[in-house]
Design an enzyme around this catalytic site. Structure first.
Site, PDB file in Angstrom:
ATOM      1  N   ASP A 166     -16.542  87.710  40.880  1.00 36.05           N
ATOM      2  CA  ASP A 166     -17.695  87.660  39.979  1.00 36.05           C
ATOM      3  C   ASP A 166     -17.861  86.223  39.488  1.00 36.05           C
ATOM      4  O   ASP A 166     -16.902  85.453  39.487  1.00 36.05           O
ATOM      5  CB  ASP A 166     -17.453  88.543  38.740  1.00 36.05           C
ATOM      6  CG  ASP A 166     -17.491  90.031  39.062  1.00 36.05           C
ATOM      7  OD1 ASP A 166     -17.949  90.404  40.145  1.00 36.05           O
ATOM      8  OD2 ASP A 166     -17.066  90.813  38.197  1.00 36.05           O
ATOM      9  N   ARG A 212     -22.569  86.451  47.210  1.00 34.03           N
ATOM     10  CA  ARG A 212     -23.389  87.407  46.456  1.00 34.03           C
ATOM     11  C   ARG A 212     -24.352  86.586  45.590  1.00 34.03           C
ATOM     12  O   ARG A 212     -23.918  85.793  44.761  1.00 34.03           O
ATOM     13  CB  ARG A 212     -22.503  88.258  45.537  1.00 34.03           C
ATOM     14  CG  ARG A 212     -23.308  89.213  44.653  1.00 34.03           C
ATOM     15  CD  ARG A 212     -22.532  89.625  43.398  1.00 34.03           C
ATOM     16  NE  ARG A 212     -21.362  90.421  43.691  1.00 34.03           N
ATOM     17  CZ  ARG A 212     -20.359  90.586  42.819  1.00 34.03           C
ATOM     18  NH1 ARG A 212     -20.379  90.000  41.630  1.00 34.03           N
ATOM     19  NH2 ARG A 212     -19.321  91.321  43.134  1.00 34.03           N
TER      20      ARG A 212
END
Ligand code: FDA
Length: 279
Positions: free
Chosen positions: A105, A155
């Site tokens: 993340d 991502r």
């Protein structure tokens, strides 16, 4: 916890596995996230590592199609870089042994550089890892180009933290413009070492058009959405043959994640207030 239950799968790893099973049954993969961030004690970081090791074992045993997602601040980067890298090496080794994928993340801008550095260090030994980049940060175009010297799994998201205007685009149109630019660049290299994951509930048609226009194979990228947000739309994409993943958070430290979800959409605040008064 009941307030967050729309966005969080439950308290335990078993809850997350059950959610992954539901998501899988609709043709989507899962990305499991053990909630926790800004960890300042070595014991807490160690506890998170043990949780992820156990989670990897559970994913493997249960046979669900799931990756994991980690945060460097949960792995102890605020304590020391060595500690954090050591923890990630251990998780990386176990994930590699079981053939499972790790997403990184991206947190607030204070950790952007460190996250990129730790990710880059881990890439030397582990192939099956991917990094989140945030379109709202002005620096991201440059980061993307540098990282692309060694093609990677990325991502792309808009970004969920509160950032000052000197480093982040504030206007929705500017964030979307940067997202589009990054999506184009990533798709140009898709299938040639780059595997883009579009982590958004927005801009889906834009990406579908781009993919059609450039005749990109549906195996060379994926769409990702958050648990509890537009998952039926994602399931429909899966049915149409697109690769899809749902990001499934679980655990007791749900509050900061919940606040980020509330901030993204003001209707969520009305929903919260209504439920607080009802209870
Ligand atoms: P936008 O905010 O414009 O939302 C588009 C539509 O989606 C809204 O109109 C609404 O219908 C729906 N929607 C979006 N958010 C909602 C909410 N909270 N509640 C209800 N409906 C909502 N960020 C980050 O900084 N670091 C990270 O590592 C990640 N990781 C990540 C993984 C995955 C799989 C996803 C989908 C997202 C992230 N994000 C993230 C969060 C991301 O940066 C962003 O904040 C949210 O995805 C919301 O932005 P959208 O692109 O969906 O657009």
């Amino acid at each position: 916890m009941f307030l967050a239950s729309r966005f969080v799968a439950g308290k335990t790893a078993q809850d997350a596995i059950a959610a992954a099973r539901r998501v899988n049954s609709q043709g989507m993969n899962a990305i499991l996230d053990y909630l926790g961030e800004d960890v300042k004690s070595a014991e807490q970081a160690q506890k998170a590592v043990e949780e992820y090791i156990a989670l990897l074992g559970l994913i493997h045993e249960s046979g669900v199609r799931a990756a994991i997602s980690i945060k460097v601040s949960q792995m102890g980067i605020l304590i020391s870089r060595e500690l954090c890298v050591g923890h990630l090496e251990r998780i990386g080794k176990e994930a590699a042994r079981l053939g499972l994928f790790i997403w990184f993340d991206m947190e607030g801008s204070g950790l952007t550089q460190k996250t990129i550095e730790v990710f880059t260090a881990l890439r030397e030994n582990y192939q099956d890892i991917g990094l989140c980049l945030q379109a709202y940060l002005v620096r991201t175009g440059g980061d993307f180009d540098l990282l692309m010297r060694n093609p990677f799994t990325v991502r792309l998201c808009k970004g969920a933290y509160k950032e000052p205007p000197n480093i982040a685009y504030a206007a929705k149109a500017a964030v979307e413009g940067n997202f589009r630019m990054l999506a184009q660049k990533a798709l140009q290299q898709a299938g040639r070492g780059v595997y883009p994951a579009f982590a958004t509930h927005d801009l889906i048609e834009y990406i579908r058009d781009l993919v059609r226009e450039k005749s990109i194979s549906l195996d060379h990228f994926e769409f990702q959405m958050l648990y509890g947000i537009q998952n039926q739309k994602l399931a429909a994409l899966a049915k149409d043959g697109y690769r899809t993943s749902v990001y499934v958070p679980y655990g007791s430290h749900w509050f900061p994640y919940f606040v980020r979800r509330l901030r993204e959409r003001k209707e969520n605040l009305y929903f919260l207030v209504r439920n607080v008064f009802k209870s």
